[in-house]
Scaffold this active site. Structure first.
Site, short mmCIF file in Angstrom:
data_model
loop_
_atom_site.label_atom_id
_atom_site.label_comp_id
_atom_site.label_asym_id
_atom_site.label_seq_id
_atom_site.Cartn_x
_atom_site.Cartn_y
_atom_site.Cartn_z
N GLU A 54 -6.28 2.55 5.69
CA GLU A 54 -6.47 4.00 5.72
C GLU A 54 -6.42 4.52 4.29
O GLU A 54 -5.47 4.27 3.56
CB GLU A 54 -5.33 4.63 6.54
CG GLU A 54 -5.39 6.15 6.55
CD GLU A 54 -4.03 6.78 6.84
OE1 GLU A 54 -3.33 6.31 7.74
OE2 GLU A 54 -3.70 7.74 6.12
N SER A 56 -6.72 10.94 5.58
CA SER A 56 -6.65 11.50 6.93
C SER A 56 -6.80 13.01 6.82
O SER A 56 -6.54 13.60 5.78
CB SER A 56 -5.35 11.10 7.63
OG SER A 56 -4.27 11.73 7.01
N ARG A 98 0.80 -1.23 0.00
CA ARG A 98 0.00 0.00 0.00
C ARG A 98 0.83 1.28 0.00
O ARG A 98 0.29 2.37 0.06
CB ARG A 98 -0.95 0.00 1.19
CG ARG A 98 -0.22 -0.09 2.50
CD ARG A 98 -1.21 -0.25 3.62
NE ARG A 98 -0.63 0.15 4.88
CZ ARG A 98 -1.30 0.67 5.87
NH1 ARG A 98 -2.57 0.90 5.77
NH2 ARG A 98 -0.71 1.00 6.98
P1 AMO Z 1 -1.31 11.48 5.09
O1 AMO Z 1 0.15 11.52 5.24
O2 AMO Z 1 -2.07 10.60 6.02
O3 AMO Z 1 -1.92 12.94 5.28
O4 AMO Z 1 -1.68 11.11 3.59
C1 AMO Z 1 -3.01 11.18 3.14
C2 AMO Z 1 -3.37 9.93 2.36
O5 AMO Z 1 -2.47 9.77 1.28
C3 AMO Z 1 -2.26 8.40 1.02
N1 AMO Z 1 -0.82 8.10 1.15
C4 AMO Z 1 -0.16 7.20 0.40
N2 AMO Z 1 -0.57 6.39 -0.60
C5 AMO Z 1 0.35 5.57 -1.18
N3 AMO Z 1 1.65 5.55 -0.81
C6 AMO Z 1 2.11 6.34 0.17
N4 AMO Z 1 3.41 6.30 0.51
C7 AMO Z 1 1.20 7.21 0.83
N5 AMO Z 1 1.30 8.12 1.84
C8 AMO Z 1 0.07 8.63 2.01
C9 AMO Z 1 -3.06 7.63 2.03
C10 AMO Z 1 -3.26 8.63 3.13
O6 AMO Z 1 -4.42 8.39 3.88
N6 AMO Z 1 -1.54 16.47 4.64
C11 AMO Z 1 -2.19 15.32 5.18
C12 AMO Z 1 -3.66 15.25 4.84
C13 AMO Z 1 -4.47 16.36 5.47
O7 AMO Z 1 -4.52 16.46 6.71
O8 AMO Z 1 -5.06 17.14 4.71
C14 AMO Z 1 -1.47 14.05 4.67
O9 AMO Z 1 -0.71 14.08 3.75
O10 AMO Z 1 -4.30 7.28 1.43
#
Ligand code: AMO
Length: 434
Positions: free
Chosen positions: A357, A360, A220
Site C-alpha cells: 500500500e 489510501s 515499510r
Molecule cells: P494512511 O494512514 O493509510 O492514511 O496513510 C497514508 C499513507 O501514508 C504512508 N504511511 C506510512 N509510511 C511509512 N511508515 C508509516 N508508519 C506509515 N503510515 C502511513 C502509507 C499510507 O498509504 N489521512 C489518511 C489519508 C487520507 O485519507 O487522505 C491517512 O493518513 O503509504
C-alpha cells in the site's frame, strides 16, 4: 537566472584548474602514483609521475588518508588510461580536512555493509553515488508531484505538526507536553486539509512530515514519514479522487524516466510506466483470494503485509504494478470516510504498488450530523474535534482526498528492499540518531 557554480572546481586563465573533492583512493606504484578525487558529479584521476613533480608535493599527496578533503591545482592532460579521458598533473594542493582512520565504513569497497552500519554512518554512506542517487531521485519525485498538482489547480499548503487531537487513531499518537497542555505530533494533515475544503481554496496538497508511534518493526513502517496529501472539493464520488491520484503518479513516473535518467542509470534502473487506467479490485475479492491462499484473515481485517504481497504477486503476473483496492468495510476505515449506507462498506480506496500500500483515501463525510454519528460510532468524542467540526457547520462542499507515503513511493519505484533506504535519517522504534 544564472546558475550558481555547483562544485568547487575553478578554471584559471593561465590554463590551470583547481579541483576540489574527497580523496577516494590513492595508489603508489613507486615511480608514479595516482589519486582518485571524487565530488558530487564523479571522479577525476590525479596522476603524479615522480620525476616530473615536486618531491614534497608527491610525498604529501601520496600519503593523504582516504576521504580527506582537498583542493588540487594543476594541468589537465588528455589520457587514454583515465576513465574520463583526462587526468590532472598537480602543481600544488591545499588540505582542507584530513580524514581520520580507520573509516567507519568503506565508500568504494565492494563488501556488503549492513544497513544498520550504513544508517549509523549515513554521512559516509551518502558518499556512495548509489546512495546519493536515491535522494536525487526523491527530490525530483517531490518536485514532479508539485508540478502535477499545480497543473491540476492544487494549491500547496503547510498545516501544523503540533496538534491538539489525532485523526488516525489513538494507538499511534506521540504525545507532546505543550506548555502544560497535552498535544500530539500530527499523524497526518487530515483534519486541516479537510477544513480547507470549506474555504474556497478547494484543491490543496502538502508534502510534509507525519508522525506515527508505530510499534511494528517492519521494512515499510517508520515513525516519521513524508506524506503527500491531497484534498479536493466538488467531487461526485471517490472515483474523482482516484483519477487524480492516478494522474499524479503517472506524471511522476513518465517524467522521472526522462528527467531522472542520469541518477536512474547510476542505480541501473529503468522505470516501467504502468498502463492506464490502473485496475480496480474490491477488498472482498482480495480477501477471498488471500484467505484461499491460506492467510487466516476475516472480514474487516487489514490485508496486512503478507496479504498485500500475495495480491501484488498475482497482479505482477498480469503485468500490473499499480492497482486500486476499493470498497473497504466501513468499520476498517476512519471516521472521516463516508459510509456506503446500508452496505457496511465505505467510499474508500487504497493504491498498491508492487504488493505494498502506498496510498489510501476516499470520499469524506461532509454532512455535519452524519459526521457526528460516525465519530460517536468510532468511540470518539466530538468535543475533542470542535474546531474541525466548526468547518462543517457553516457550509462544506462534498470532498475527498488521499495520503501517500513519499518514502514508500520512492522505495517502490526503485525496488529498494526497505523504506529506510529512501529516508535520509530514518526514525523507528530503535533509531533516534543520527
Ligand atoms: P494512511 O494512514 O493509510 O492514511 O496513510 C497514508 C499513507 O501514508 C504512508 N504511511 C506510512 N509510511 C511509512 N511508515 C508509516 N508508519 C506509515 N503510515 C502511513 C502509507 C499510507 O498509504 N489521512 C489518511 C489519508 C487520507 O485519507 O487522505 C491517512 O493518513 O503509504
Amino acid at each position: 537566472m544564472t546558475p550558481i557554480r555547483d562544485s568547487g572546481n575553478i578554471c584559471k586563465e593561465d590554463g590551470t584548474v583547481t579541483v576540489k573533492g574527497w580523496v577516494q583512493d590513492t595508489r603508489n606504484l613507486g615511480g608514479i602514483s595516482f589519486i582518485t578525487l571524487r565530488d558530487r558529479h564523479g571522479v577525476l584521476q590525479i596522476t603524479m609521475p615522480k620525476k616530473k613533480i615536486d618531491p614534497a608535493l608527491f610525498e604529501s599527496l601520496t600519503k593523504l588518508p582516504r576521504e580527506s578533503v582537498v583542493a588540487v591545482t594543476g594541468e589537465v592532460k588528455a589520457s587514454d588510461q583515465a576513465a574520463l579521458g583526462v587526468e590532472l598533473i598537480p602543481t600544488s594542493f591545499e588540505l582542507y580536512s584530513e580524514a581520520a582512520a580507520p573509516l567507519p565504513m568503506g565508500v568504494v569497497d565492494k563488501v556488503n555493509v549492513e544497513m544498520d552500519t550504513r544508517l549509523n554512518n549515513r554521512f559516509m554512506d551518502l558518499r556512495r553515488p548509489e546512495a546519493r542517487a536515491v535522494f536525487e531521485i526523491r527530490s525530483l519525485v517531490a518536485e514532479l508531484i508539485s508540478e502535477a498538482m499545480r497543473m491540476n489547480g492544487f494549491v500547496g499548503v503547510s498545516t501544523p505538526k503540533i496538534v491538539a487531537s489525532g485523526a488516525e487513531g489513538g494507538a499511534t499518537l506521540f504525545g507532546v507536553d505543550y506548555f502544560g497542555k497535552q498535544a500530539y505530533l500530527a499523524q497526518s494533515p487530515q483534519l486541516y486539509k479537510q477544513m480547507m475544503m470549506s474555504t474556497g481554496l478547494d484543491r490543496v496538497f502538502e508534502i510534509g512530515p507525519s508522525f506515527r508511534a508505530e510499534h511494528s518493526n517492519t521494512n515499510r513502517h517508520v515513525t516519521e514519514f513524508s506524506s503527500f496529501d491531497g484534498e479536493m472539493a466538488w467531487i461526485e464520488g471517490e472515483e474523482d479522487v482516484m483519477a487524480m491520484v492516478e494522474e499524479a503518479v503517472d506524471y511522476v513516473l513518465v517524467q522521472l524516466r526522462e528527467r531522472g535518467k542520469r541518477h536512474l542509470d547510476i542505480l541501473g534502473k529503468d522505470i516501467a510506466v504502468p498502463k492506464r487506467p490502473y485496475p480496480v479490485l474490491t477488498y472482498t475479492e482480495c480477501l477471498e483470494v488471500v484467505v484461499g491462499l491460506g492467510l487466516p484473515l476475516k472480514d474487516g481485517d487489514d490485508l496486512g503485509t503478507e496479504g498485500e504481497r500475495l495480491i501484488g504477486d498475482i497482479m505482477a503476473e498480469k503485468g500490473n504494478d499499480l492497482y486500486f483496492i476499493v470498497e473497504y468495510p466501513e468499520e476498517a476505515k476512519p471516521f472521516y470516510i463516508m459510509e456506503k449506507e446500508g452496505t457496511g462498506l465505505s467510499f474508500s480506496f487504497d493504491l498498491d504498488y508492487k504488493g505494498q500500500e502506498i496510498s489510501s483515501g476516499g470520499q469524506r463525510e461532509h454532512r455535519y450530523p452524519k459526521l457526528i454519528e460516525r465519530m460517536e460510532k468510532k468511540g470518539l468524542d466530538p468535543e475533542d474535534f470542535a474546531s474541525y467540526l466548526d468547518a462543517f457547520r457553516y457550509g462544506m462542499p462534498p470532498h475527498g482526498g488521499w495520503g501517500m507515503g513519499v518514502d514508500r513511493l520512492v522505495s517502490k519505484i526503485l525496488d529498494l528492499p526497505n523504506v529506510r533506504e529512501a529516508i535520509l535519517f530514518p526514525r523507528d522504534t530503535s533509531r533516534l540518531a543520527p
